[in-house]
Motif scaffolding. Structure first.
Motif, PDB file in Angstrom:
ATOM      1  N   ILE A  96       0.851  -1.194   0.000  1.00 24.64           N
ATOM      2  CA  ILE A  96       0.000   0.000   0.000  1.00 24.64           C
ATOM      3  C   ILE A  96       0.883   1.239   0.000  1.00 24.64           C
ATOM      4  CG2 ILE A  96      -1.750   1.285   1.287  1.00 24.64           C
ATOM      5  CD1 ILE A  96      -2.648  -1.429   2.439  1.00 24.64           C
ATOM      6  N   VAL A  97       0.520   2.206  -0.812  1.00 22.46           N
ATOM      7  CA  VAL A  97       1.254   3.474  -0.871  1.00 22.46           C
ATOM      8  C   VAL A  97       0.287   4.623  -0.603  1.00 22.46           C
ATOM      9  CG1 VAL A  97       3.161   2.761  -2.349  1.00 22.46           C
ATOM     10  CG2 VAL A  97       1.029   3.478  -3.389  1.00 22.46           C
ATOM     11  N   PHE A  98       0.837   5.688  -0.035  1.00 18.72           N
ATOM     12  CA  PHE A  98       0.046   6.862   0.326  1.00 18.72           C
ATOM     13  C   PHE A  98       0.726   8.119  -0.189  1.00 18.72           C
ATOM     14  CE2 PHE A  98      -0.839   3.724   3.552  1.00 18.72           C
ATOM     15  CZ  PHE A  98      -2.204   3.830   3.759  1.00 18.72           C
TER      16      PHE A  98
ATOM     17  N   LEU B 150      -3.879  16.917  -6.711  1.00 16.80           N
ATOM     18  CA  LEU B 150      -2.836  16.567  -7.683  1.00 16.80           C
ATOM     19  C   LEU B 150      -1.509  16.278  -6.993  1.00 16.80           C
ATOM     20  CD1 LEU B 150      -3.614  19.097 -10.559  1.00 16.80           C
ATOM     21  CD2 LEU B 150      -4.057  16.631 -10.529  1.00 16.80           C
ATOM     22  N   ASN B 151      -1.165  17.064  -5.973  1.00 14.39           N
ATOM     23  CA  ASN B 151       0.081  16.835  -5.240  1.00 14.39           C
ATOM     24  C   ASN B 151       0.042  15.527  -4.460  1.00 14.39           C
ATOM     25  OD1 ASN B 151       1.411  19.114  -6.180  1.00 14.39           O
ATOM     26  ND2 ASN B 151       0.672  20.395  -4.522  1.00 14.39           N
ATOM     27  N   ALA B 152      -1.113  15.191  -3.874  1.00 19.85           N
ATOM     28  CA  ALA B 152      -1.238  13.920  -3.152  1.00 19.85           C
ATOM     29  C   ALA B 152      -1.074  12.740  -4.113  1.00 19.85           C
ATOM     30  CB  ALA B 152      -2.580  13.845  -2.424  1.00 19.85           C
ATOM     31  N   LEU B 153      -1.664  12.848  -5.300  1.00 17.38           N
ATOM     32  CA  LEU B 153      -1.516  11.779  -6.299  1.00 17.38           C
ATOM     33  C   LEU B 153      -0.070  11.661  -6.775  1.00 17.38           C
ATOM     34  CD1 LEU B 153      -4.800  12.321  -8.318  1.00 17.38           C
ATOM     35  CD2 LEU B 153      -4.169  10.249  -7.049  1.00 17.38           C
ATOM     36  N   LYS B 154       0.594  12.797  -6.987  1.00 23.79           N
ATOM     37  CA  LYS B 154       2.004  12.770  -7.393  1.00 23.79           C
ATOM     38  C   LYS B 154       2.873  12.124  -6.326  1.00 23.79           C
ATOM     39  CE  LYS B 154       2.088  16.913 -10.248  1.00 23.79           C
ATOM     40  NZ  LYS B 154       2.617  18.282 -10.346  1.00 23.79           N
TER      41      LYS B 154
ATOM     42  N   ILE C 101      -9.252   8.575  -2.668  1.00 23.49           N
ATOM     43  CA  ILE C 101      -8.834   9.917  -2.260  1.00 23.49           C
ATOM     44  C   ILE C 101      -9.777  10.389  -1.163  1.00 23.49           C
ATOM     45  CG2 ILE C 101      -8.491  12.305  -2.997  1.00 23.49           C
ATOM     46  CD1 ILE C 101      -7.921  11.218  -5.799  1.00 23.49           C
ATOM     47  N   ASP C 102      -9.188  10.806  -0.053  1.00 20.12           N
ATOM     48  CA  ASP C 102      -9.964  11.288   1.088  1.00 20.12           C
ATOM     49  C   ASP C 102      -9.620  12.741   1.377  1.00 20.12           C
ATOM     50  OD1 ASP C 102     -11.357   8.869   1.831  1.00 20.12           O
ATOM     51  OD2 ASP C 102      -9.413   8.099   2.498  1.00 20.12           O
TER      52      ASP C 102
ATOM     53  N   SER D 259      -4.467   7.003  -1.594  1.00 21.21           N
ATOM     54  CA  SER D 259      -3.895   5.710  -1.225  1.00 21.21           C
ATOM     55  C   SER D 259      -4.322   4.659  -2.238  1.00 21.21           C
ATOM     56  CB  SER D 259      -4.349   5.307   0.182  1.00 21.21           C
ATOM     57  OG  SER D 259      -5.753   5.181   0.234  1.00 21.21           O
ATOM     58  N   GLY D 260      -3.489   3.655  -2.382  1.00 25.20           N
ATOM     59  CA  GLY D 260      -3.787   2.563  -3.291  1.00 25.20           C
ATOM     60  C   GLY D 260      -2.760   1.468  -3.134  1.00 25.20           C
ATOM     61  N   THR D 261      -2.904   0.413  -3.921  1.00 21.87           N
ATOM     62  CA  THR D 261      -1.981  -0.713  -3.883  1.00 21.87           C
ATOM     63  C   THR D 261      -1.010  -0.606  -5.045  1.00 21.87           C
ATOM     64  OG1 THR D 261      -3.692  -2.085  -2.878  1.00 21.87           O
ATOM     65  CG2 THR D 261      -1.818  -3.221  -3.862  1.00 21.87           C
ATOM     66  N   ALA D 262       0.277  -0.559  -4.716  1.00 23.71           N
ATOM     67  CA  ALA D 262       1.334  -0.509  -5.735  1.00 23.71           C
ATOM     68  C   ALA D 262       1.536  -1.912  -6.288  1.00 23.71           C
ATOM     69  CB  ALA D 262       2.611   0.025  -5.126  1.00 23.71           C
ATOM     70  N   VAL D 263       1.570  -2.026  -7.604  1.00 25.79           N
ATOM     71  CA  VAL D 263       1.707  -3.334  -8.246  1.00 25.79           C
ATOM     72  C   VAL D 263       2.677  -3.252  -9.421  1.00 25.79           C
ATOM     73  CG1 VAL D 263      -0.666  -4.032  -7.635  1.00 25.79           C
ATOM     74  CG2 VAL D 263      -0.236  -2.940  -9.847  1.00 25.79           C
TER      75      VAL D 263
END
Length: 106
Positions: free
Chosen positions: A20-22, A59-63, A82-83, A99-103
């Motif tokens: 998991i990455v944030f 956008l910064n959180a996603l980057k 996204i919260d 947040s999401g799962t890095a694959v």
């Protein structure tokens, strides 16, 4: 890098789950933006200053999330969420978390 809210990617096969990455951003809204938003509240309409800050924080959180995924060797992030939260005694801070799962996918 592919970033998606879905748990899989059409046409791709996930070969490894990296974890998991944030990406977290806490952003303050300054006095001028508060004044502009207050006027929008009084006269109606959209608060462009707050909307711009929200877009920038998202956008910064996603980057940041993408960068953390790259650091652990992923080439995609699936199941992204996204919260949004407000913080501070006067709710003057905005926190955006991606947040999401890095694959690794092929």
């Amino acid at each position: 890098m592919i970033i998606t809210t879905t748990p899989s990617i059409d046409g791709k096969r996930i070969t490894q789950y990296k974890g998991i990455v944030f990406g977290e951003i806490v952003s303050g809204v300054n006095l001028l933006k508060d004044i502009a938003a207050g006027l929008s509240n009084i006269f109606g309409g959209r608060s462009n200053s707050y909307e711009d800050e929200l877009i920038r924080a998202r956008l910064n959180a996603l980057k940041e999330m993408e960068q953390r995924a790259l650091e652990i060797g992923a080439n995609a992030v699936v199941g992204v969420d996204i919260d949004y939260e407000v913080l501070g005694s006067d709710n003057g801070m905005l926190m955006v978390t991606a947040s999401g799962t890095a694959v690794i996918c092929e």
